[in-house]
Motif scaffolding. Structure first.
Motif, PDB file in Angstrom:
ATOM      1  N   SER A 280       0.830  -1.196   0.000  1.00 11.21           N
ATOM      2  CA  SER A 280       0.000   0.000   0.000  1.00 11.21           C
ATOM      3  C   SER A 280       0.865   1.247   0.000  1.00 11.21           C
ATOM      4  O   SER A 280       2.011   1.236   0.462  1.00 11.21           O
ATOM      5  CB  SER A 280      -0.918   0.001   1.230  1.00 11.21           C
ATOM      6  OG  SER A 280      -1.674   1.193   1.312  1.00 11.21           O
ATOM      7  N   CYS A 281       0.290   2.333  -0.502  1.00 14.66           N
ATOM      8  CA  CYS A 281       0.950   3.631  -0.386  1.00 14.66           C
ATOM      9  C   CYS A 281       0.683   4.260   0.979  1.00 14.66           C
ATOM     10  O   CYS A 281       1.380   5.184   1.394  1.00 14.66           O
ATOM     11  CB  CYS A 281       0.475   4.562  -1.498  1.00 14.66           C
ATOM     12  SG  CYS A 281      -1.313   4.831  -1.544  1.00 14.66           S
ATOM     13  N   ASP A 282      -0.321   3.747   1.679  1.00 11.47           N
ATOM     14  CA  ASP A 282      -0.736   4.285   2.973  1.00 11.47           C
ATOM     15  C   ASP A 282      -0.145   3.437   4.097  1.00 11.47           C
ATOM     16  O   ASP A 282      -0.500   2.264   4.250  1.00 11.47           O
ATOM     17  CB  ASP A 282      -2.261   4.277   3.060  1.00 11.47           C
ATOM     18  CG  ASP A 282      -2.787   4.920   4.332  1.00 11.47           C
ATOM     19  OD1 ASP A 282      -1.992   5.188   5.252  1.00 11.47           O
ATOM     20  OD2 ASP A 282      -4.012   5.153   4.409  1.00 11.47           O
ATOM     21  N   PRO A 283       0.754   3.981   4.908  1.00 12.54           N
ATOM     22  CA  PRO A 283       1.371   3.176   5.972  1.00 12.54           C
ATOM     23  C   PRO A 283       0.372   2.616   6.978  1.00 12.54           C
ATOM     24  O   PRO A 283       0.636   1.583   7.599  1.00 12.54           O
ATOM     25  CB  PRO A 283       2.352   4.151   6.635  1.00 12.54           C
ATOM     26  CG  PRO A 283       1.922   5.510   6.213  1.00 12.54           C
ATOM     27  CD  PRO A 283       1.281   5.362   4.882  1.00 12.54           C
ATOM     28  N   LEU A 284      -0.770   3.253   7.123  1.00  9.92           N
ATOM     29  CA  LEU A 284      -1.771   2.766   8.076  1.00  9.92           C
ATOM     30  C   LEU A 284      -2.450   1.489   7.589  1.00  9.92           C
ATOM     31  O   LEU A 284      -3.033   0.750   8.385  1.00  9.92           O
ATOM     32  CB  LEU A 284      -2.821   3.846   8.341  1.00  9.92           C
ATOM     33  CG  LEU A 284      -2.309   5.135   8.985  1.00  9.92           C
ATOM     34  CD1 LEU A 284      -3.456   6.123   9.171  1.00  9.92           C
ATOM     35  CD2 LEU A 284      -1.627   4.848  10.319  1.00  9.92           C
ATOM     36  N   ASN A 285      -2.381   1.238   6.286  1.00 11.65           N
ATOM     37  CA  ASN A 285      -3.033   0.058   5.711  1.00 11.65           C
ATOM     38  C   ASN A 285      -2.041  -0.933   5.116  1.00 11.65           C
ATOM     39  O   ASN A 285      -2.437  -1.836   4.377  1.00 11.65           O
ATOM     40  CB  ASN A 285      -4.018   0.487   4.615  1.00 11.65           C
ATOM     41  CG  ASN A 285      -5.150   1.337   5.161  1.00 11.65           C
ATOM     42  OD1 ASN A 285      -5.682   1.050   6.226  1.00 11.65           O
ATOM     43  ND2 ASN A 285      -5.497   2.397   4.446  1.00 11.65           N
ATOM     44  N   ASP A 286      -0.777  -0.776   5.437  1.00 10.23           N
ATOM     45  CA  ASP A 286       0.264  -1.593   4.810  1.00 10.23           C
ATOM     46  C   ASP A 286       0.625  -2.766   5.721  1.00 10.23           C
ATOM     47  O   ASP A 286       1.556  -2.682   6.529  1.00 10.23           O
ATOM     48  CB  ASP A 286       1.492  -0.720   4.533  1.00 10.23           C
ATOM     49  CG  ASP A 286       2.436  -1.355   3.535  1.00 10.23           C
ATOM     50  OD1 ASP A 286       2.029  -2.328   2.874  1.00 10.23           O
ATOM     51  OD2 ASP A 286       3.575  -0.871   3.406  1.00 10.23           O
ATOM     52  N   ASN A 287      -0.113  -3.863   5.564  1.00  5.26           N
ATOM     53  CA  ASN A 287       0.031  -5.007   6.460  1.00  5.26           C
ATOM     54  C   ASN A 287       0.178  -6.303   5.673  1.00  5.26           C
ATOM     55  O   ASN A 287      -0.239  -6.398   4.514  1.00  5.26           O
ATOM     56  CB  ASN A 287      -1.198  -5.128   7.370  1.00  5.26           C
ATOM     57  CG  ASN A 287      -1.467  -3.864   8.150  1.00  5.26           C
ATOM     58  OD1 ASN A 287      -0.558  -3.273   8.729  1.00  5.26           O
ATOM     59  ND2 ASN A 287      -2.720  -3.434   8.159  1.00  5.26           N
TER      60      ASN A 287
END
Length: 227
Positions: free
Chosen positions: A68-75
């Motif tokens: 993901s480009c979004d660290p909050l959703n990068d799992n």
């Protein structure tokens, strides 16, 4: 870790402000050397676009591994964040450091071989954004069946030979540019394709990621721009 922890302001695909990784990458996947019993075959070559389409669509992600480009959703699949690097010394087969003489160094890393690599779970998956379990993609190819066994037993994926070339600003301790060039050698056994029966096949997948992504790439593929 320091580079991946940084965020920057962007405008997302619907025109809203967003915070994504400051260092985002652009990617490309190529399939080469598709052979049946060591020889090229036109009927098999026609399957390449379908194989590539199932494996890959252009992404906009952080430094690998990343989804993901979004660290909050990068799992990962277990819900564990990719924000912190998981690469260990034991994962590295070879490394080289060159002083560029301008306050930067270039670090080249080659991770150890992995089989059917999973992102974040093995030497290749902790360095590259590997493809994971591709059996589902292979099963979706309607022209393909097996003379014996099943997809899981007839597909071998050897992740080997890929490297990452990373330029680091030594004063800031941050990555300023990077290229990750992943290589996967795939072997297929007991394949039936059209009139071709019980044959062995091989192909090479090359997955390249460059950081930072260009403005043109971000807009063309994800309709995202820097604020």
């Amino acid at each position: 870790n320091k580079t991946k922890a940084k965020t920057a302001d962007y405008i997302d695909s619907v025109g809203a402000p967003a915070q994504y990784y400051a260092m985002l990458g652009e990617d490309n996947l190529l399939i080469e050397d598709l052979l049946i019993d060591g020889k090229e075959n036109a009927a098999i070559s026609n399957l390449v676009p379908g194989i590539a389409g199932g494996l890959f669509s252009h992404g906009l992600n952080g430094l690998p591994p990343s989804r993901s480009c979004d660290p909050l959703n990068d799992n990962d699949d277990d819900g564990v964040s990719y924000l912190t690097s998981r690469l260990t010394q034991e994962d590295i087969l070879a490394t080289n450091v060159a002083d560029n003489g301008d306050g930067t160094i270039t670090l080249t890393i080659q991770p150890k071989l992995s089989e059917m690599s999973v992102p974040g779970k093995d030497a290749q998956g902790r360095f590259f954004m590997t493809l994971g379990d591709i059996t589902g993609v292979v099963d979706s190819i309607s022209a393909l069946s097996w003379a014996s066994g099943d997809t899981a037993s007839n597909i071998l994926c050897h992740y080997m030979g890929g490297t990452g070339t990373i330029k680091i600003d030594t004063a800031a301790g941050e990555i300023v540019e990077a290229d990750y060039n992943m290589v996967v050698k795939i072997e297929v056994n007991h394949a039936n394709i059209a009139v071709i029966k019980d044959k062995s096949a091989s192909l090479t997948i090359k997955y390249d990621m460059h950081y930072p992504a260009s403005d043109e790439y971000m807009m063309e593929n994800k309709s995202v721009k820097r604020a």
